[in-house]
Structures are given as C-alpha cells and as structure tokens.
Design an enzyme around this catalytic site. Sequence first.
Site, PDB file in Angstrom:
ATOM      1  N   ARG A 122       0.625  -1.162   0.362  1.00 35.98           N
ATOM      2  CA  ARG A 122       0.342   0.061  -0.262  1.00 35.98           C
ATOM      3  C   ARG A 122       0.887   1.172   0.410  1.00 35.98           C
ATOM      4  NH1 ARG A 122      -2.658  -2.932   4.343  1.00 35.98           N
ATOM      5  NH2 ARG A 122      -3.873  -4.293   3.507  1.00 35.98           N
ATOM      6  N   LYS A 144       1.654  11.383 -10.353  1.00 35.79           N
ATOM      7  CA  LYS A 144       0.427  10.693 -11.061  1.00 35.79           C
ATOM      8  C   LYS A 144       1.840   9.113 -11.964  1.00 35.79           C
ATOM      9  CE  LYS A 144      -2.492  13.832 -13.249  1.00 35.79           C
ATOM     10  NZ  LYS A 144      -3.234  14.173 -14.525  1.00 35.79           N
ATOM     11  N   GLU A 186       6.201  19.809 -24.144  1.00 37.86           N
ATOM     12  CA  GLU A 186       5.356  20.258 -22.620  1.00 37.86           C
ATOM     13  C   GLU A 186       5.575  21.620 -22.151  1.00 37.86           C
ATOM     14  OE1 GLU A 186       3.387  18.444 -21.038  1.00 37.86           O
ATOM     15  OE2 GLU A 186       3.679  16.612 -22.870  1.00 37.86           O
ATOM     16  N   LYS A 230       5.450  23.614 -13.022  1.00 41.36           N
ATOM     17  CA  LYS A 230       4.172  22.161 -12.411  1.00 41.36           C
ATOM     18  C   LYS A 230       4.931  22.117 -10.856  1.00 41.36           C
ATOM     19  CE  LYS A 230       2.860  17.478 -13.172  1.00 41.36           C
ATOM     20  NZ  LYS A 230       3.213  16.528 -14.497  1.00 41.36           N
ATOM     21  N   GLU A 240      -5.518  17.365  -8.884  1.00 39.44           N
ATOM     22  CA  GLU A 240      -6.670  17.428 -10.316  1.00 39.44           C
ATOM     23  C   GLU A 240      -7.906  18.029 -10.128  1.00 39.44           C
ATOM     24  OE1 GLU A 240      -4.839  15.201 -13.663  1.00 39.44           O
ATOM     25  OE2 GLU A 240      -5.725  16.423 -14.816  1.00 39.44           O
ATOM     26  N   ARG A 244      -5.391  22.015 -11.316  1.00 39.58           N
ATOM     27  CA  ARG A 244      -4.022  20.826 -12.394  1.00 39.58           C
ATOM     28  C   ARG A 244      -4.357  20.822 -14.023  1.00 39.58           C
ATOM     29  NH1 ARG A 244      -0.998  16.285  -9.729  1.00 39.58           N
ATOM     30  NH2 ARG A 244      -0.049  15.206 -11.558  1.00 39.58           N
ATOM     31  N   ASN A 248      -3.453  20.119 -19.335  1.00 39.41           N
ATOM     32  CA  ASN A 248      -3.576  18.882 -19.968  1.00 39.41           C
ATOM     33  C   ASN A 248      -3.784  19.977 -21.096  1.00 39.41           C
ATOM     34  OD1 ASN A 248      -3.554  16.620 -19.027  1.00 39.41           O
ATOM     35  ND2 ASN A 248      -5.971  17.786 -17.583  1.00 39.41           N
ATOM     36  N   HIS A 251      -3.586  18.983 -24.637  1.00 39.82           N
ATOM     37  CA  HIS A 251      -3.858  17.467 -24.699  1.00 39.82           C
ATOM     38  C   HIS A 251      -5.176  17.169 -25.082  1.00 39.82           C
ATOM     39  CE1 HIS A 251       0.361  18.004 -22.787  1.00 39.82           C
ATOM     40  NE2 HIS A 251       0.724  16.443 -22.016  1.00 39.82           N
ATOM     41  N   HIS A 255      -3.971  13.770 -27.249  1.00 43.46           N
ATOM     42  CA  HIS A 255      -4.914  11.765 -27.232  1.00 43.46           C
ATOM     43  C   HIS A 255      -5.579  11.628 -27.714  1.00 43.46           C
ATOM     44  CE1 HIS A 255      -3.901  12.807 -22.149  1.00 43.46           C
ATOM     45  NE2 HIS A 255      -2.373  12.516 -22.997  1.00 43.46           N
ATOM     46  N   HIS A 268       3.696  11.349 -27.765  1.00 46.59           N
ATOM     47  CA  HIS A 268       2.900  12.279 -27.413  1.00 46.59           C
ATOM     48  C   HIS A 268       3.656  13.652 -27.621  1.00 46.59           C
ATOM     49  CE1 HIS A 268       0.902  13.084 -23.867  1.00 46.59           C
ATOM     50  NE2 HIS A 268       1.720  13.882 -23.208  1.00 46.59           N
TER      51      HIS A 268
HETATM   52  N1  LIG Z   1       3.029  10.757 -14.945  1.00 47.38           N
HETATM   53  C1  LIG Z   1       2.960  11.726 -15.712  1.00 47.38           C
HETATM   54  O1  LIG Z   1       2.473  13.269 -14.774  1.00 47.38           O
HETATM   55  C2  LIG Z   1       3.035  11.883 -16.659  1.00 47.38           C
HETATM   56  C3  LIG Z   1       3.397  13.354 -17.209  1.00 47.38           C
HETATM   57  C4  LIG Z   1       3.863  12.493 -19.102  1.00 47.38           C
HETATM   58  C5  LIG Z   1       3.606  12.162 -19.355  1.00 47.38           C
HETATM   59  N2  LIG Z   1       3.881  10.434 -18.945  1.00 47.38           N
HETATM   60  C6  LIG Z   1       3.958   9.560 -19.125  1.00 47.38           C
HETATM   61  O2  LIG Z   1       5.306   9.169 -20.077  1.00 47.38           O
HETATM   62  C7  LIG Z   1       5.578   8.308 -20.899  1.00 47.38           C
HETATM   63  C8  LIG Z   1       6.841   9.265 -21.929  1.00 47.38           C
HETATM   64  O3  LIG Z   1       7.722   9.492 -21.221  1.00 47.38           O
HETATM   65  P1  LIG Z   1       8.863   9.222 -22.173  1.00 47.38           P
HETATM   66  O4  LIG Z   1       8.278  10.513 -23.229  1.00 47.38           O
HETATM   67  O5  LIG Z   1       9.782   9.773 -21.210  1.00 47.38           O
HETATM   68  O6  LIG Z   1       9.043   8.415 -23.060  1.00 47.38           O
HETATM   69  P2  LIG Z   1      10.092   6.949 -22.659  1.00 47.38           P
HETATM   70  O7  LIG Z   1      10.113   6.139 -21.463  1.00 47.38           O
HETATM   71  O8  LIG Z   1       9.376   6.183 -23.716  1.00 47.38           O
HETATM   72  O9  LIG Z   1      11.122   7.145 -23.088  1.00 47.38           O
HETATM   73  C9  LIG Z   1      11.911   7.736 -24.605  1.00 47.38           C
HETATM   74  C10 LIG Z   1      12.723   6.499 -25.035  1.00 47.38           C
HETATM   75  O10 LIG Z   1      14.252   7.454 -24.623  1.00 47.38           O
HETATM   76  C11 LIG Z   1      14.990   6.280 -24.079  1.00 47.38           C
HETATM   77  N3  LIG Z   1      15.845   6.547 -23.448  1.00 47.38           N
HETATM   78  C12 LIG Z   1      15.596   7.517 -22.137  1.00 47.38           C
HETATM   79  N4  LIG Z   1      16.241   8.242 -21.489  1.00 47.38           N
HETATM   80  C13 LIG Z   1      17.594   7.802 -22.175  1.00 47.38           C
HETATM   81  C14 LIG Z   1      18.713   9.087 -22.237  1.00 47.38           C
HETATM   82  N5  LIG Z   1      19.029   9.489 -21.296  1.00 47.38           N
HETATM   83  N6  LIG Z   1      19.256   7.878 -23.315  1.00 47.38           N
HETATM   84  C15 LIG Z   1      19.072   7.946 -24.616  1.00 47.38           C
HETATM   85  N7  LIG Z   1      17.582   7.181 -24.351  1.00 47.38           N
HETATM   86  C16 LIG Z   1      16.842   7.405 -23.810  1.00 47.38           C
HETATM   87  C17 LIG Z   1      13.591   5.501 -23.120  1.00 47.38           C
HETATM   88  O11 LIG Z   1      15.012   4.162 -23.720  1.00 47.38           O
HETATM   89  C18 LIG Z   1      12.934   5.200 -24.842  1.00 47.38           C
HETATM   90  O12 LIG Z   1      13.219   4.187 -25.395  1.00 47.38           O
HETATM   91  C19 LIG Z   1       3.852   7.756 -21.862  1.00 47.38           C
HETATM   92  O13 LIG Z   1       3.948   6.543 -21.070  1.00 47.38           O
HETATM   93  C20 LIG Z   1       3.031   8.470 -20.810  1.00 47.38           C
HETATM   94  O14 LIG Z   1       1.729   8.753 -20.408  1.00 47.38           O
HETATM   95  C21 LIG Z   1       3.445  10.601 -17.591  1.00 47.38           C
HETATM   96 ZN   LIG Z   2       1.637  15.542 -21.837  1.00 42.67          ZN
END
Ligand SMILES: NC(=O)c1ccc[n+]([C@@H]2O[C@H](COP(=O)([O-])OP(=O)(O)OC[C@H]3O[C@@H](n4cnc5c(N)ncnc54)[C@H](O)[C@@H]3O)[C@@H](O)[C@H]2O)c1
Ligand SMILES: [Zn+2]
Lengths: 364, 364
Positions: A122, A144, A186, A230, A240, A244, A248, A251, A255, A268
């Site tokens: 938990r 999140k 972003e 942020k 949210e 918050r 979006n 988005h 999305h 994204h």
């Molecule tokens: N929690 C939140 O508030 C929130 C907000 C926005 C997005 N997200 C989520 O984040 C995800 C997208 O994240 P992302 O854009 O970071 O993509 P990702 O985590 O898929 O990373 C993108 C690619 O870059 C590679 N990579 C990462 N860091 C690297 C580095 N320093 N050097 C070389 N390669 C590297 C990874 O292996 C991957 O192939 C989505 O699933 C989305 O839903 C969450």
């Molecule tokens: Zn986003």
Amino acid sequence: MTSTINVNLPQQSYEIAIAPASLDQLGQSMANLQLGQKVVLVSNPSIFKHYGERAIASLQSAGFNVASYCLPAGERYKTLNSIQKLYDVALENRLERSSTMVALGGGVIGDMTGFAAATWLRGINVVQVPTTLLAMVDSAIGGKTGVNHPNGKNLIGAFHQPRLVLIDPEVLKTLPMREFRAGMAEVIKYGVIWDEELFTQMEASKHLNQLRYMKPELLNEILTRSCQAKADVVGKDEKEGGLRAILNYGHTIGHAIESLTGYRLVNHGEAVAIGMVAAGQIAVNLGMWQQAETDRQNAIVQKAGLPTKLPAGVDIAAIIDALQLDKKVKAGKVRFVLPTQIGVVTVTDQVPADVIQQVLQGMQ
Amino acid sequence: MTSTINVNLPQQSYEIAIAPASLDQLGQSMANLQLGQKVVLVSNPSIFKHYGERAIASLQSAGFNVASYCLPAGERYKTLNSIQKLYDVALENRLERSSTMVALGGGVIGDMTGFAAATWLRGINVVQVPTTLLAMVDSAIGGKTGVNHPNGKNLIGAFHQPRLVLIDPEVLKTLPMREFRAGMAEVIKYGVIWDEELFTQMEASKHLNQLRYMKPELLNEILTRSCQAKADVVGKDEKEGGLRAILNYGHTIGHAIESLTGYRLVNHGEAVAIGMVAAGQIAVNLGMWQQAETDRQNAIVQKAGLPTKLPAGVDIAAIIDALQLDKKVKAGKVRFVLPTQIGVVTVTDQVPADVIQQVLQGMQ
Ligand SMILES: NC(=O)c1ccc[n+]([C@@H]2O[C@H](COP(=O)([O-])OP(=O)(O)OC[C@H]3O[C@@H](n4cnc5c(N)ncnc54)[C@H](O)[C@@H]3O)[C@@H](O)[C@H]2O)c1
Ligand SMILES: [Zn+2]
Ligand SMILES: NC(=O)c1ccc[n+]([C@@H]2O[C@H](COP(=O)([O-])OP(=O)(O)OC[C@H]3O[C@@H](n4cnc5c(N)ncnc54)[C@H](O)[C@@H]3O)[C@@H](O)[C@H]2O)c1
Ligand SMILES: [Zn+2]
C-alpha cells in the site's frame, strides 16, 4: 548551475534537485532523506547501459543495499504485466515499507515504477531520476503514476508522490533527438499556460530543436522554469480537482491523435504540439485570444522541430469521436484548456463541435 | 435501532450508517452524496443471489444507471487477475471520475472493489455495503484495499477511503455460522484494544457464537461500538503511521498461522483468535498484563466459538520463521501489539523469540 525547487504538498513535500553530474549524488541525496536501506533500481536495458552502473555505485557508496531490474523498453510494455514483474522483484528482495524503488528512465519507467511503489504494501518510497526531457519537466513531478489498459492509455493508476526528483541534465546527451523535441512540447506548454518569461526566452532563442545547439544557460532556464511551473500547479491542486487541469493544454486533441495513430506514428510530444496549435486556434475562433499570439506560439512549436499540422490520413470525424473517450470528459462534455494571453489559460467545456471541426480542417 | 458513525479524515470524511433494512436505502443514501450517475455494483454469485436485486432496485429508483458484475467467490480469487476483470467492466461502462463502484459482499469483494476503484482513472468513488460481520466491523472501514500476491496476502494494495459504508445487519441472517464467528474475533479485538464497555457487555452476554441467539440490542452495540473503535483509530492515523498498528492485535501470529495453514484449514478470524490468546499470554509472561485478565479475554474467545489452541500439525519453529515475512516487520524486527489492561494496548518490537516459543508451546 544547480537549482532546487520545492514541491509543497499537505501530506508530503519534496525537492526537485537539478544539477549537472548529480547522478553521482543520488545515493547521498537519498541518504539525507533517511530512507530505508533496501533499494530496487528500475530501468530499461538501453538506459541502464548508459547510467545504471553510476547510479548503483552512488547508492552503494551511500550504504544502500541495491538490487536492479530492467523492464523491456517501450510504451507497449507499460502494462499491468510489467507491474507484476516489479511486484515479484519487490517480494524477492523483501522490500519493507521504508524501502525505495528508484525509477531511472523516461516517463514509461517513471510511471510504472511509481505505480508499483504506490501499490506494493500500500505504498513504499519512490525516487524519480528522469532521463528524458519530458520526464524531467513533466512526468517525474506531481505523483501521477500508472499503466495502460489494452484499450486505453493511463486508465489504471494512482497518485503517489516521489520522495525526491533528481535531475542530471547531462544524461540528455544520449537522448535521441526526436525524444528531446517531444519534451520541448511540454516546455512550450508551460510557457503558454503559466510562464510568460519562459515563453519569451524561447522566442528569443535561435535554436530549440536540438540539445547540442542549446546554451547550457537556456537549458537550465528551461528545466528550472518548467519544473517550477509544474510544482506550482501541483502544489495548488494535487489531485486534479481544478487548476491541475490546465496541464492538459494541448492534450485533449493530442490524446485523440495519439490514440488514432496507434501511439506509433506520432509521439506524445508531437501530438501535444498539434493539440496546442489546435487549442490556440480554437481560442482565437471563439474570440478569446489574438491571432498574433497564437502565431507566436506556433512559431516556437516550429522552431522546436515539432509539427503544426495534422498527420496525413487522420480522419477529423474520428478525432471528434475519440474526444469522447478522454479521461477529461465530465458528464459527457469534453473539456478544453484554452489560452487567453501568453501565460494564462482557462478551462471550458463549451466548445461547439463545429468550431473544433473547422479548426482541424484548417490544419490538414 | 439506527446509528451513524462519522469517520473524520483530513481529505475526506464519510459516514458509516447502520440500520436494519437499509439495503433498500442504498440508492437514496448515495444520491444524498451527489455521486455521479454511473454505478457498477460488484459482488459474488452467492451474495448477489440474496441481495443483488434489492440493491440494484434501490439504486435505480434513486436514478442511478447501474451495471453489475460478479467475481467468483473466495479468497483464492482475490488476485490482480480479478482486478483486471473489474477494469474491463469499468471500461465497458465508460466509468468517469465521478462514477462509483459499490462493493456488495464480504472483505474479499470489498478489498478488490476498493482497489479497482482506487486505481481506475487514479481513483473513482467506492461505496462499501459489507455483508459479513468481519467486513461490517473491520474491512469496509478505513480505506485499506488490495489483493494477494501469489506468495503473500494483501501485498498489493492502496489506501482508498469509501464515500459511504452502509450496514444492514439483517443481511447477516444468511451468513454461515463459521463466518459470523470469524467476525466476532475482530469484535473481541476492539474490546481488548479500545473499548472496555464493549468487552464487559460481551462478557455479560450468555451467547456470542450464533447470531440467532443474540439480542438485536447486543448486535447493535457490537456493530456500533466496533465501527466506532475502528473509526476512532483510523481517524487518528489514516495511513498506519503509528496508532493504527494496534488494529493488528492478534494478527502478528494470526497471519503466520493463516499462511502456514494455506489460508484454508483456519479462517482469518480463527487465526486472529489464536493470535490474541498468544499475544495476551506473551504480555503476561513479559509482566505487562495480569493472568486473570487474559483468562477473561480467552473466556470470551471461547464463548464466541473460536479456538484458543494452535491447530494440530502447525510447527512452532515455522510460525516463528513466518513472522519475519510479515508486513509489520520494520528493519527486520517483528512488532507485537500487547494488552496492558482491558481497552489498552501497547506496540513493541522487543519480544524475545524464546518467550514467543514458550507461549506457543503452551498452546499446543
Ligand atoms: N506521470 C505523468 O504525469 C506523465 C506526464 C506525461 C507523460 N507521462 C507518460 O510518460 C511516458 C512518455 O515518457 P517519455 O517521453 O520519457 O518516453 P520513454 O520513457 O518511452 O522514453 C523514450 C525513449 O528514450 C529512451 N531514453 C530515455 N532516456 C534516455 C537517455 N538519457 N539516453 C538515451 N535514451 C534514453 C527510452 O529507452 C525510450 O526508448 C508516457 O507513457 C506518458 O503516458 C506521464
Ligand atoms: Zn504530456
Ligand atoms: N481492508 C481491510 O482493512 C481488511 C481487514 C480485515 C480483513 N480484510 C480482508 O477481508 C477478507 C475476508 O473477508 P470476510 O471474512 O468478509 O470473507 P469473505 O469476503 O470471503 O466472505 C466469506 C464468505 O461468506 C459469503 N457471504 C458473505 N456475505 C454473506 C451473506 N450475507 N450471506 C451469505 N453468505 C455471505 C461469501 O460469499 C464468502 O463465501 C480477507 O481477504 C482479508 O484480507 C481486509
Ligand atoms: Zn483482521
């Protein structure tokens, strides 16, 4: 150039620490928080190859007992199945409530590690060490966490704040260019919704589309101001309830485009870029914003190497349908975040479908 | 005889409403809370057969749009796999953030429904309609939700408070006798740890082991006082930072026994009964409690038809080993809740293994 930003929350506040080479300070920073001895570091093979050993060495030299686990890379592994693997690792290592999972990676690793930590016993500690620009300025902050349902993104999740977000800008050197640009979407978002100064700094900068053309000072401004934006928003509205929602911006339509292109063709950040262009124009057409301002926004989007048009072959009617499936739908109405001036947005569910249609037609 | 108990929490307070035939008021009570229109009722086939239609009729007549879903009965279905089924149902019914899952059942249904609600869209409403005595006085209150890992009970979960707990004592009429007794173990627990008056009322009562021999006044006292005890403790310590640990009285050794008997031979309440007898004796042997007092406790346990001896064939060394696996272990030390007088307990991790061993030997 180091900055520290505080995320102030009623239940648990934490720091975002931004400093070059701070990856080697991970262990010490965690030791300062008096976290329990057991740590599981979660990453993916390609990120681990670059940074895993340094992170582990730092943790060990600060006295932590470290295990590590790599999930396969990619959004398509952001599933409950991967979470089950993390549970198994947690069990094998007998993690206790005071133990910590460290997410070393982008948003995919961060969201999954956060969710596993949220739901193991938990809730155990999680520390975010974001390695993509998007994760640094967005996903690692704010609590999140979650995974995808086979039929919808991020439908499964929990709020679970990290104990620490540690940002080492140097790890961006190995990040693929397209991923860097996705993160810039972003950053531009924060300029439009919250921080006019960030917006004008990006406007004044010659290059935004590649890290290597970017001055370290500008990168530092981008990281610091985005994280601050942020943190401000999350600090005012952790779960949210209201404010918050402004995060979006771009988005809603973003999305829909991601889902219609199967999360492959468009990433994204690119989808958000298109969504911001659309939202800006919707605001103009509704008489809420100036055309000149949305043009300024779109110029920055373009300079960051991000798209401003709809991807070929995406059907406008399908986009409008897909909006209905969005988590942001409330009582059947689609909510839009719309700018009223640079740095200020408003949230509305009063956007007529024909205005959306008209704007999207102009973006084909 | 109706009572209302408030659970006061910083983020969200809620009512426990206890009243005969209140099942027919479910819809109205939820409407008063202005919950969203969409409701998914979760139950199991045997409970649904008795009470499903009444619950649905009440919800519908209050204007809710109701779908229902039955998970197979039994603790062995308290898995992530069942949660995935609930996610599918949530998606099919397009649940929104304002929507509600209603748990109609015992602790198994309540824990799973709560966890699915906690993690769908990062948290939608849940209403608990407990149908076992244990769920009424314990599991439905306080927001602990979760499922089992193949290798350990309740290892996966989240805190997620219900919006309402609605208790209709009349549904206990169909509850198997052994389940009723299991619930009595938790009631006795509250007498020992929190409410001396509840303890003496049980002591004064001739019958405790069957519902049909119990006066409605006593049942009402048992429900009201137990719920109040749980609400008091949870209100002072929502996330088990300290005080809430006292609810684990009898559970340290209880859990070990449950796990060693494969969660089959002995049920939870029986294991807790054995655990309370052991804890009481440990307290006596450590000089913290009087033998006469632990004898009073054990007399009530016996009157409720619950065991006071170890089940045949359970190895004492194995129990002591299993204690190490407990969630209540902190930095490798086992925590015990021990009584110091009726209605008062203390928490300690200073119980020598040989004292545990000696006490368990006396219970063979
Ligand atoms: N929690 C939140 O508030 C929130 C907000 C926005 C997005 N997200 C989520 O984040 C995800 C997208 O994240 P992302 O854009 O970071 O993509 P990702 O985590 O898929 O990373 C993108 C690619 O870059 C590679 N990579 C990462 N860091 C690297 C580095 N320093 N050097 C070389 N390669 C590297 C990874 O292996 C991957 O192939 C989505 O699933 C989305 O839903 C969450
Ligand atoms: Zn986003
Ligand atoms: N969340 C918490 O704080 C908490 C606290 C204690 C226990 N629990 C959990 O609760 C679970 C045990 O709950 P339980 O003891 O209620 O068992 P249960 O939910 O398995 O129910 C016991 C049996 O009684 C049947 N039943 C339930 N209500 C009935 C009725 N009114 N008439 C006829 N049959 C009925 C059920 O179908 C089941 O077969 C465990 O999984 C335990 O981990 C949770
Ligand atoms: Zn219990």
